[in-house]
Design an enzyme around this catalytic site. Structure first.
Site, PDB file in Angstrom:
ATOM      1  N   ARG A  28     -42.427  19.232  -9.190  1.00 57.30           N
ATOM      2  CA  ARG A  28     -41.341  18.602  -8.417  1.00 57.30           C
ATOM      3  C   ARG A  28     -41.821  17.303  -7.759  1.00 57.30           C
ATOM      4  O   ARG A  28     -41.503  17.017  -6.610  1.00 57.30           O
ATOM      5  CB  ARG A  28     -40.803  19.554  -7.343  1.00 57.30           C
ATOM      6  CG  ARG A  28     -40.111  20.787  -7.861  1.00 57.30           C
ATOM      7  CD  ARG A  28     -38.826  20.439  -8.604  1.00 57.30           C
ATOM      8  NE  ARG A  28     -38.052  21.616  -8.903  1.00 57.30           N
ATOM      9  CZ  ARG A  28     -38.282  22.408  -9.956  1.00 57.30           C
ATOM     10  NH1 ARG A  28     -39.254  22.134 -10.801  1.00 57.30           N
ATOM     11  NH2 ARG A  28     -37.532  23.466 -10.157  1.00 57.30           N
ATOM     12  N   SER A  52     -32.742  24.615  -5.049  1.00 55.05           N
ATOM     13  CA  SER A  52     -33.850  25.049  -4.196  1.00 55.05           C
ATOM     14  C   SER A  52     -34.035  24.050  -3.062  1.00 55.05           C
ATOM     15  O   SER A  52     -34.225  22.864  -3.318  1.00 55.05           O
ATOM     16  CB  SER A  52     -35.150  25.096  -4.983  1.00 55.05           C
ATOM     17  OG  SER A  52     -35.039  25.962  -6.072  1.00 55.05           O
ATOM     18  N   GLU A  86     -37.867  20.489  -0.661  1.00 57.35           N
ATOM     19  CA  GLU A  86     -37.857  19.815  -1.961  1.00 57.35           C
ATOM     20  C   GLU A  86     -36.811  18.703  -1.929  1.00 57.35           C
ATOM     21  O   GLU A  86     -36.899  17.724  -2.667  1.00 57.35           O
ATOM     22  CB  GLU A  86     -37.484  20.855  -3.029  1.00 57.35           C
ATOM     23  CG  GLU A  86     -37.640  20.377  -4.437  1.00 57.35           C
ATOM     24  CD  GLU A  86     -36.719  21.089  -5.390  1.00 57.35           C
ATOM     25  OE1 GLU A  86     -35.592  20.588  -5.594  1.00 57.35           O
ATOM     26  OE2 GLU A  86     -37.108  22.123  -5.938  1.00 57.35           O
TER      27      GLU A  86
HETATM   28  N1  EPU Z   1     -37.517  35.716  -5.085  1.00 57.76           N
HETATM   29  C1  EPU Z   1     -37.194  36.648  -4.130  1.00 57.76           C
HETATM   30  N2  EPU Z   1     -36.038  36.509  -3.439  1.00 57.76           N
HETATM   31  C2  EPU Z   1     -35.193  35.485  -3.644  1.00 57.76           C
HETATM   32  C3  EPU Z   1     -35.513  34.531  -4.614  1.00 57.76           C
HETATM   33  C4  EPU Z   1     -36.681  34.658  -5.325  1.00 57.76           C
HETATM   34  O1  EPU Z   1     -37.934  37.598  -3.903  1.00 57.76           O
HETATM   35  O2  EPU Z   1     -34.165  35.431  -2.961  1.00 57.76           O
HETATM   36  C5  EPU Z   1     -38.772  35.843  -5.842  1.00 57.76           C
HETATM   37  C6  EPU Z   1     -38.796  36.904  -6.896  1.00 57.76           C
HETATM   38  O3  EPU Z   1     -40.079  37.476  -6.871  1.00 57.76           O
HETATM   39  C7  EPU Z   1     -38.639  36.146  -8.197  1.00 57.76           C
HETATM   40  C8  EPU Z   1     -39.361  34.876  -7.855  1.00 57.76           C
HETATM   41  O4  EPU Z   1     -39.072  34.644  -6.474  1.00 57.76           O
HETATM   42  O5  EPU Z   1     -39.194  36.796  -9.247  1.00 57.76           O
HETATM   43  C9  EPU Z   1     -38.922  33.667  -8.648  1.00 57.76           C
HETATM   44  O6  EPU Z   1     -37.537  33.460  -8.461  1.00 57.76           O
HETATM   45  P1  EPU Z   1     -36.686  32.548  -9.463  1.00 57.76           P
HETATM   46  O7  EPU Z   1     -36.975  32.913 -10.863  1.00 57.76           O
HETATM   47  O8  EPU Z   1     -35.263  32.552  -9.008  1.00 57.76           O
HETATM   48  O9  EPU Z   1     -37.343  31.128  -9.289  1.00 57.76           O
HETATM   49  P2  EPU Z   1     -37.787  30.306  -8.011  1.00 57.76           P
HETATM   50  O10 EPU Z   1     -39.261  30.190  -8.002  1.00 57.76           O
HETATM   51  O11 EPU Z   1     -37.134  30.844  -6.783  1.00 57.76           O
HETATM   52  C10 EPU Z   1     -37.805  28.040  -9.316  1.00 57.76           C
HETATM   53  C11 EPU Z   1     -37.231  26.657  -9.167  1.00 57.76           C
HETATM   54  C12 EPU Z   1     -35.763  26.639  -9.561  1.00 57.76           C
HETATM   55  C13 EPU Z   1     -35.646  27.112 -10.992  1.00 57.76           C
HETATM   56  C14 EPU Z   1     -36.251  28.525 -11.098  1.00 57.76           C
HETATM   57  C15 EPU Z   1     -36.284  29.041 -12.508  1.00 57.76           C
HETATM   58  C16 EPU Z   1     -38.544  25.635  -7.403  1.00 57.76           C
HETATM   59  C17 EPU Z   1     -38.564  25.155  -6.002  1.00 57.76           C
HETATM   60  N3  EPU Z   1     -37.403  26.200  -7.805  1.00 57.76           N
HETATM   61  O12 EPU Z   1     -37.153  28.871  -8.357  1.00 57.76           O
HETATM   62  O13 EPU Z   1     -35.323  25.301  -9.523  1.00 57.76           O
HETATM   63  O14 EPU Z   1     -34.288  27.151 -11.394  1.00 57.76           O
HETATM   64  O15 EPU Z   1     -37.634  28.493 -10.632  1.00 57.76           O
HETATM   65  O16 EPU Z   1     -37.241  28.342 -13.238  1.00 57.76           O
HETATM   66  O17 EPU Z   1     -39.524  25.473  -8.120  1.00 57.76           O
HETATM   67  C18 EPU Z   1     -34.349  23.677  -8.093  1.00 57.76           C
HETATM   68  O18 EPU Z   1     -35.432  23.089  -8.115  1.00 57.76           O
HETATM   69  O19 EPU Z   1     -33.368  23.223  -7.445  1.00 57.76           O
HETATM   70  C19 EPU Z   1     -34.220  24.951  -8.784  1.00 57.76           C
HETATM   71  C20 EPU Z   1     -33.115  25.685  -8.689  1.00 57.76           C
END
Ligand code: EPU
Length: 337
Positions: A162, A237, A333
């Site tokens: 990012r 995010s 972010e």
């Molecule tokens: N999780 C929770 N609770 C929540 C959300 C997430 O426990 O409410 C934990 C879970 O363990 C889950 C892990 O977080 O397995 C990962 O969650 P998720 O797959 O939803 O991905 P993320 O790390 O929360 C990132 C990106 C997203 C992108 C997703 C999928 C960042 C800051 N965000 O989110 O990007 O869509 O991965 O690849 O890196 C964005 O940047 O605006 C965005 C939406």
């Protein structure tokens, strides 16, 4: 080209924050962009693309330049790759759908990301195991001071998680006018290892997915977790996932044995901020007309009528709480203005 005054920015930011721009202009061709940059009476300028990664906390005195440069063209083809150039004002998801309709592979995992093509390199957008840098060839940008057009090849963009040169060393110095992508025309490389994609493809009963089916799976996952900015104001995010030293992770793990993590290097791990925020009790929390999304704790939402300051306040409380409970710093972010 018409410069307007006292224009509400509500339709131009996905958080749906109602602040006023003192001066505002929509740009749909390069000639007008050059003309507007030459105007001496507006020394301060704020460039807006899709408005999907910005939190506006106050009225804007600068001239807001809304980039609406349109156009997609095929630059060149080899046997199995194609270079496609899209102008900055193309909507990101519509552009992804255009590439899929031509059976060009590479963008399918990044389906349905809000925003425009021109802002995609700034924060090196990414989703489900693919980042913009993986298919990025180059971008063209106008230097705000010299007005010269510069081509940034991939290495020059200094892409990180990012992050890019446009967020640090070159911040505020350029307007990206187009981005060129290197996509595949056959033998597409699929990225379907991400847990949620595997599960979704299974549910769709697809064993050998096409790029279109991967895109459909991503769209279904995003729709189930992330609020549609057309219905509930948000900017995806709000925080980055913190990258911490392994020692910090192991220390935190003693107290929270279910703490998830992803390896980054020999010495560092990435921790999902969404997990930390949920664990801290914020998931689904609503404070009047704003709060934390019920399905994804990383997303802050404006249910309608919230101010940017409300959201900023909430984000600060979340950051402080995470620091206190886990001793981990989470950074926003989103650009806060
Ligand atoms: N999780 C929770 N609770 C929540 C959300 C997430 O426990 O409410 C934990 C879970 O363990 C889950 C892990 O977080 O397995 C990962 O969650 P998720 O797959 O939803 O991905 P993320 O790390 O929360 C990132 C990106 C997203 C992108 C997703 C999928 C960042 C800051 N965000 O989110 O990007 O869509 O991965 O690849 O890196 C964005 O940047 O605006 C965005 C939406």
């Amino acid at each position: 080209m018409k410069i307007q005054h006292n224009v509400s920015l509500k339709p131009y930011n996905t958080f749906g924050i109602d602040v006023v721009a003192k001066h505002f202009v929509t740009i749909s061709n390069l000639e007008d962009l050059e003309k507007v940059l030459a105007l001496k009476e507006y020394p301060e300028k704020l460039i807006l693309g899709g408005g999907s990664n910005i939190l506006l906390t106050k009225d804007v005195d600068a001239l807001v330049i809304l980039i609406r440069l349109k156009g997609i063209s095929i630059i060149s083809k080899t046997d199995d790759t194609v270079l496609v150039k899209a102008n900055a004002g193309e909507n990101w998801h519509e552009f992804v759908l255009w590439t899929l309709s031509h059976n060009f592979g590479g963008l399918e995992n990044m389906s349905l990301i809000p925003g425009n093509v021109g802002t995609s390199p700034i924060q090196n957008i990414g989703a489900y195991g693919v980042e913009l840098k993986d298919i990025f060839e180059s971008c063209e940008a106008i230097n705000l001071k010299t007005k010269a057009i510069t081509v940034f090849k991939k290495e020059a963009c200094e892409f990180g998680y990012r992050n890019s040169i446009f967020k640090h060393r070159a911040k505020g110095q350029y307007i990206i006018t187009s981005v060129t992508f290197k996509l595949t025309t056959k033998n597409h490389t699929l990225h379907t290892n991400y847990g949620a994609i595997i599960a979704e493809l299974e549910a769709m009963q697809v064993t050998e997915p096409t790029i279109q089916e991967v895109s459909n799976a991503v769209i279904a996952i995003r729709k189930s977790k992330l609020p549609d900015p057309k219905k509930i104001g948000n900017s995806g995010s709000f925080f980055k996932n913190p990258v911490v030293d392994k020692s910090v992770y192991l220390e935190t793990l003693k107290q929270f044995p279910d703490l998830p993590s992803y390896p980054v290097s020999e010495t560092e791990v990435k921790i999902p901020a969404g997990w930390l925020i949920e664990k801290a009790g914020f998931k689904g929390k609503r404070l009047g007309n704003y709060g934390v999304h019920k399905n994804q704790a990383l997303v802050l939402v404006n249910y309608g009528g919230a101010t940017g300051y409300d959201i900023l306040k909430l984000s600060t409380i979340i950051q402080q709480t995470i620091q206190r409970i886990f001793n981990i710093t989470i950074e926003s972010e989103v650009n806060i203005l």
